[in-house]
Design a protein around this motif. Structure first.
Motif, PDB file in Angstrom:
ATOM      1  N   ARG A 114     -19.576  21.231  23.968  1.00 27.87           N
ATOM      2  CA  ARG A 114     -19.097  19.846  23.977  1.00 27.87           C
ATOM      3  C   ARG A 114     -17.691  19.811  23.395  1.00 27.87           C
ATOM      4  NH1 ARG A 114     -22.869  14.811  22.459  1.00 27.87           N
ATOM      5  NH2 ARG A 114     -23.882  15.739  24.303  1.00 27.87           N
ATOM      6  N   ARG A 115     -16.780  19.179  24.129  1.00 29.45           N
ATOM      7  CA  ARG A 115     -15.370  19.229  23.779  1.00 29.45           C
ATOM      8  C   ARG A 115     -14.744  17.838  23.692  1.00 29.45           C
ATOM      9  NH1 ARG A 115     -13.655  22.976  28.716  1.00 29.45           N
ATOM     10  NH2 ARG A 115     -11.594  22.153  28.153  1.00 29.45           N
ATOM     11  N   LEU A 116     -13.772  17.726  22.825  1.00 31.92           N
ATOM     12  CA  LEU A 116     -12.913  16.546  22.767  1.00 31.92           C
ATOM     13  C   LEU A 116     -11.551  16.974  23.279  1.00 31.92           C
ATOM     14  CD1 LEU A 116     -12.556  13.558  21.754  1.00 31.92           C
ATOM     15  CD2 LEU A 116     -11.692  14.552  19.620  1.00 31.92           C
TER      16      LEU A 116
ATOM     17  N   LEU B  23     -13.931  11.213  15.809  1.00 31.52           N
ATOM     18  CA  LEU B  23     -14.587  11.301  17.114  1.00 31.52           C
ATOM     19  C   LEU B  23     -15.409  12.573  17.236  1.00 31.52           C
ATOM     20  CD1 LEU B  23     -11.671  10.022  19.380  1.00 31.52           C
ATOM     21  CD2 LEU B  23     -13.743   8.785  18.737  1.00 31.52           C
ATOM     22  N   ALA B  24     -14.896  13.675  16.707  1.00 26.20           N
ATOM     23  CA  ALA B  24     -15.634  14.941  16.758  1.00 26.20           C
ATOM     24  C   ALA B  24     -16.962  14.820  16.033  1.00 26.20           C
ATOM     25  CB  ALA B  24     -14.793  16.060  16.154  1.00 26.20           C
ATOM     26  N   ALA B  25     -16.960  14.141  14.888  1.00 25.64           N
ATOM     27  CA  ALA B  25     -18.194  13.951  14.137  1.00 25.64           C
ATOM     28  C   ALA B  25     -19.130  12.987  14.848  1.00 25.64           C
ATOM     29  CB  ALA B  25     -17.871  13.442  12.736  1.00 25.64           C
ATOM     30  N   MET B  26     -18.592  11.951  15.402  1.00 26.37           N
ATOM     31  CA  MET B  26     -19.395  10.914  16.038  1.00 26.37           C
ATOM     32  C   MET B  26     -20.113  11.414  17.285  1.00 26.37           C
ATOM     33  SD  MET B  26     -17.911   7.228  17.211  1.00 26.37           S
ATOM     34  CE  MET B  26     -16.912   7.296  15.720  1.00 26.37           C
ATOM     35  N   PHE B  27     -19.437  12.269  18.048  1.00 35.54           N
ATOM     36  CA  PHE B  27     -19.993  12.743  19.314  1.00 35.54           C
ATOM     37  C   PHE B  27     -20.491  14.193  19.244  1.00 35.54           C
ATOM     38  CE2 PHE B  27     -17.342   9.154  20.531  1.00 35.54           C
ATOM     39  CZ  PHE B  27     -18.155   8.503  21.454  1.00 35.54           C
ATOM     40  N   ASP B  28     -20.635  14.736  18.036  1.00 37.32           N
ATOM     41  CA  ASP B  28     -21.132  16.105  17.856  1.00 37.32           C
ATOM     42  C   ASP B  28     -20.324  17.114  18.669  1.00 37.32           C
ATOM     43  OD1 ASP B  28     -23.202  15.319  16.112  1.00 37.32           O
ATOM     44  OD2 ASP B  28     -24.489  14.794  17.804  1.00 37.32           O
ATOM     45  N   VAL B  29     -19.020  16.990  18.590  1.00 40.97           N
ATOM     46  CA  VAL B  29     -18.122  17.861  19.349  1.00 40.97           C
ATOM     47  C   VAL B  29     -18.020  19.228  18.679  1.00 40.97           C
ATOM     48  CG1 VAL B  29     -15.678  18.200  19.929  1.00 40.97           C
ATOM     49  CG2 VAL B  29     -16.786  15.987  20.362  1.00 40.97           C
ATOM     50  N   GLU B  30     -18.040  20.276  19.496  1.00 43.34           N
ATOM     51  CA  GLU B  30     -17.927  21.644  18.985  1.00 43.34           C
ATOM     52  C   GLU B  30     -16.515  22.192  19.081  1.00 43.34           C
ATOM     53  OE1 GLU B  30     -21.562  23.990  20.518  1.00 43.34           O
ATOM     54  OE2 GLU B  30     -21.436  22.217  21.798  1.00 43.34           O
ATOM     55  N   HIS B  31     -15.746  21.694  20.027  1.00 46.06           N
ATOM     56  CA  HIS B  31     -14.371  22.183  20.221  1.00 46.06           C
ATOM     57  C   HIS B  31     -13.435  20.995  20.363  1.00 46.06           C
ATOM     58  CE1 HIS B  31     -10.932  24.461  21.771  1.00 46.06           C
ATOM     59  NE2 HIS B  31     -10.838  23.527  22.699  1.00 46.06           N
ATOM     60  N   VAL B  32     -12.389  20.966  19.552  1.00 48.17           N
ATOM     61  CA  VAL B  32     -11.373  19.915  19.636  1.00 48.17           C
ATOM     62  C   VAL B  32     -10.115  20.508  20.248  1.00 48.17           C
ATOM     63  CG1 VAL B  32      -9.955  18.276  18.355  1.00 48.17           C
ATOM     64  CG2 VAL B  32     -12.311  18.709  17.638  1.00 48.17           C
TER      65      VAL B  32
ATOM     66  N   ILE C 157     -11.120  12.120  25.487  1.00 50.29           N
ATOM     67  CA  ILE C 157     -12.369  12.054  26.244  1.00 50.29           C
ATOM     68  C   ILE C 157     -13.304  13.150  25.733  1.00 50.29           C
ATOM     69  CG2 ILE C 157     -11.126  11.199  28.274  1.00 50.29           C
ATOM     70  CD1 ILE C 157     -11.777  13.889  29.659  1.00 50.29           C
ATOM     71  N   VAL C 158     -14.596  12.906  25.877  1.00 48.63           N
ATOM     72  CA  VAL C 158     -15.621  13.878  25.502  1.00 48.63           C
ATOM     73  C   VAL C 158     -16.237  14.422  26.782  1.00 48.63           C
ATOM     74  CG1 VAL C 158     -17.786  14.254  24.266  1.00 48.63           C
ATOM     75  CG2 VAL C 158     -16.097  12.639  23.369  1.00 48.63           C
ATOM     76  N   LEU C 159     -16.311  15.738  26.892  1.00 48.36           N
ATOM     77  CA  LEU C 159     -16.899  16.367  28.065  1.00 48.36           C
ATOM     78  C   LEU C 159     -17.670  17.603  27.643  1.00 48.36           C
ATOM     79  CD1 LEU C 159     -15.096  19.128  28.946  1.00 48.36           C
ATOM     80  CD2 LEU C 159     -13.408  17.353  29.403  1.00 48.36           C
ATOM     81  N   GLU C 160     -18.486  18.114  28.541  1.00 48.36           N
ATOM     82  CA  GLU C 160     -19.198  19.361  28.299  1.00 48.36           C
ATOM     83  C   GLU C 160     -18.856  20.350  29.396  1.00 48.36           C
ATOM     84  OE1 GLU C 160     -23.152  17.940  25.779  1.00 48.36           O
ATOM     85  OE2 GLU C 160     -23.383  18.628  27.840  1.00 48.36           O
ATOM     86  N   SER C 161     -18.658  21.598  29.016  1.00 50.71           N
ATOM     87  CA  SER C 161     -18.332  22.630  29.992  1.00 50.71           C
ATOM     88  C   SER C 161     -19.183  23.857  29.729  1.00 50.71           C
ATOM     89  CB  SER C 161     -16.846  22.996  29.917  1.00 50.71           C
ATOM     90  OG  SER C 161     -16.533  23.555  28.655  1.00 50.71           O
TER      91      SER C 161
ATOM     92  N   ILE D  26      -8.505  -0.146  23.182  1.00 56.93           N
ATOM     93  CA  ILE D  26      -8.020   0.368  21.907  1.00 56.93           C
ATOM     94  C   ILE D  26      -8.920   1.503  21.448  1.00 56.93           C
ATOM     95  CG2 ILE D  26      -7.312  -2.005  21.373  1.00 56.93           C
ATOM     96  CD1 ILE D  26      -9.236  -1.934  19.014  1.00 56.93           C
ATOM     97  N   ILE D  27      -8.328   2.443  20.731  1.00 59.61           N
ATOM     98  CA  ILE D  27      -9.078   3.538  20.126  1.00 59.61           C
ATOM     99  C   ILE D  27      -8.505   3.727  18.728  1.00 59.61           C
ATOM    100  CG2 ILE D  27      -7.594   5.199  21.352  1.00 59.61           C
ATOM    101  CD1 ILE D  27     -11.224   5.774  20.165  1.00 59.61           C
ATOM    102  N   THR D  28      -9.309   3.416  17.720  1.00 59.13           N
ATOM    103  CA  THR D  28      -8.818   3.427  16.345  1.00 59.13           C
ATOM    104  C   THR D  28      -9.334   4.607  15.535  1.00 59.13           C
ATOM    105  OG1 THR D  28     -10.645   1.975  15.662  1.00 59.13           O
ATOM    106  CG2 THR D  28      -8.592   0.923  16.330  1.00 59.13           C
ATOM    107  N   ASP D  29     -10.146   5.462  16.137  1.00 63.28           N
ATOM    108  CA  ASP D  29     -10.700   6.613  15.420  1.00 63.28           C
ATOM    109  C   ASP D  29      -9.823   7.848  15.618  1.00 63.28           C
ATOM    110  OD1 ASP D  29     -13.499   5.775  14.375  1.00 63.28           O
ATOM    111  OD2 ASP D  29     -13.418   4.987  16.410  1.00 63.28           O
ATOM    112  N   THR D  30      -9.756   8.660  14.598  1.00 67.57           N
ATOM    113  CA  THR D  30      -9.002   9.907  14.667  1.00 67.57           C
ATOM    114  C   THR D  30      -9.825  10.967  15.402  1.00 67.57           C
ATOM    115  OG1 THR D  30      -9.915  10.754  12.598  1.00 67.57           O
ATOM    116  CG2 THR D  30      -7.929   9.368  12.459  1.00 67.57           C
ATOM    117  N   ALA D  31      -9.181  12.081  15.723  1.00 71.55           N
ATOM    118  CA  ALA D  31      -9.877  13.188  16.373  1.00 71.55           C
ATOM    119  C   ALA D  31     -11.033  13.681  15.514  1.00 71.55           C
ATOM    120  CB  ALA D  31      -8.896  14.326  16.662  1.00 71.55           C
TER     121      ALA D  31
END
Length: 246
Positions: free
Chosen positions: A54-56, A14-23, A42-46, A6-11
């Motif tokens: 860091r991207r979602l 998740l962006a805030a939680m994983f310090d994402v720069e690009h959604v 998924i969270v990845l880095e490119s 299950i995944i109950t968090d919104t985009a």
């Protein structure tokens, strides 16, 4: 193994939680019954001609290696055994440079006794999301022309290891859940991954796994999807108790 989660968090969460720069686009909505081949965040880095980003992103849950001729596979690829991932042709290149975190609020596991399968829900003791160690791959659809933006399909898999503690009483496999201090190292595209890195990630996941909690839930109906799926029908237990895109 991990065949439903299950995944109950919104985009945004998740962006805030994983310090994402690009959604990315079309990040899946929360779901209490995520199945293989469905889209998952998924969270990845490119890195490409510049700094690491860091991207979602939204990925198909079942990894398709780049050399595959078709999207579907004759064997399941939604999980990958951690102890052999770096040697398997389907996952080797992803271990080297395409590693991901797969957020989950928890996952389901089934205990089999004879012909009876009993579902359990596994989650953190503090209610915070888990970060599965994952791998990703970009698969190009050979049936589509080179200028078709949908020709590239992002796919992903969850690494699993042997279960320990109370979880081993349910199933012999469990997802590799990474502690936060391992997130940067696992995602870093400059780190060339090998079996040693995967083994170290599994070792780092053991204390996290030991703190997980689980309890029995009602059988999951095929299309059911809602928080009621995680309502307990038994007492809770602690596990430690008993050209290509980038």
């Amino acid at each position: 193994m991990c065949g439903r989660f299950i995944i109950t968090d919104t985009a945004e969460d998740l962006a805030a939680m994983f310090d994402v720069e690009h959604v990315g686009e079309n990040i899946p909505e929360p779901s209490w019954n995520v199945k293989p081949t469905e889209q998952i965040p998924i969270v990845l880095e490119s890195v490409k001609d510049g700094p690491v980003v860091r991207r979602l992103e939204s990925a198909r849950w079942s990894l398709v290696p780049s050399f595959s001729k078709q999207l579907t596979s004759g064997y399941p690829t939604f999980n990958a055994r951690a102890e052999e991932a770096a040697e398997k042709a389907s996952y080797k290149s992803s271990v080297a440079s395409k590693r991901a975190l797969i957020p989950a609020a928890g996952y389901y596991e089934w205990h089999t006794a004879g012909k009876t399968k009993t579902p359990y829900f596994v989650h953190s003791d503090d209610g915070l999301p888990l970060a599965f160690a994952g791998l990703y791959s970009w698969w190009r659809n050979p049936a589509l022309p080179g200028d078709d933006p949908t020709r590239w399909v992002l796919t992903a898999t969850v690494l699993t290891s042997d279960a320990q503690g109370g979880l081993a009483e349910i199933h012999d496999r469990t997802p590799v859940v990474l502690p936060e201090e391992w997130w940067d190292q696992w995602l870093d595209p400059h780190t060339i991954g090998d079996q040693g890195l995967v083994d170290a990630a599994v070792a780092a996941s053991r204390p996290v796994a030991a703190g997980l909690r689980f309890y029995e839930v009602a059988p999951l109906a095929g299309a059911a999807n809602g928080p009621e799926l995680t309502e307990p029908v038994g007492r809770e237990r602690v596990v430690g108790g008993s050209g290509e895109p980038r």
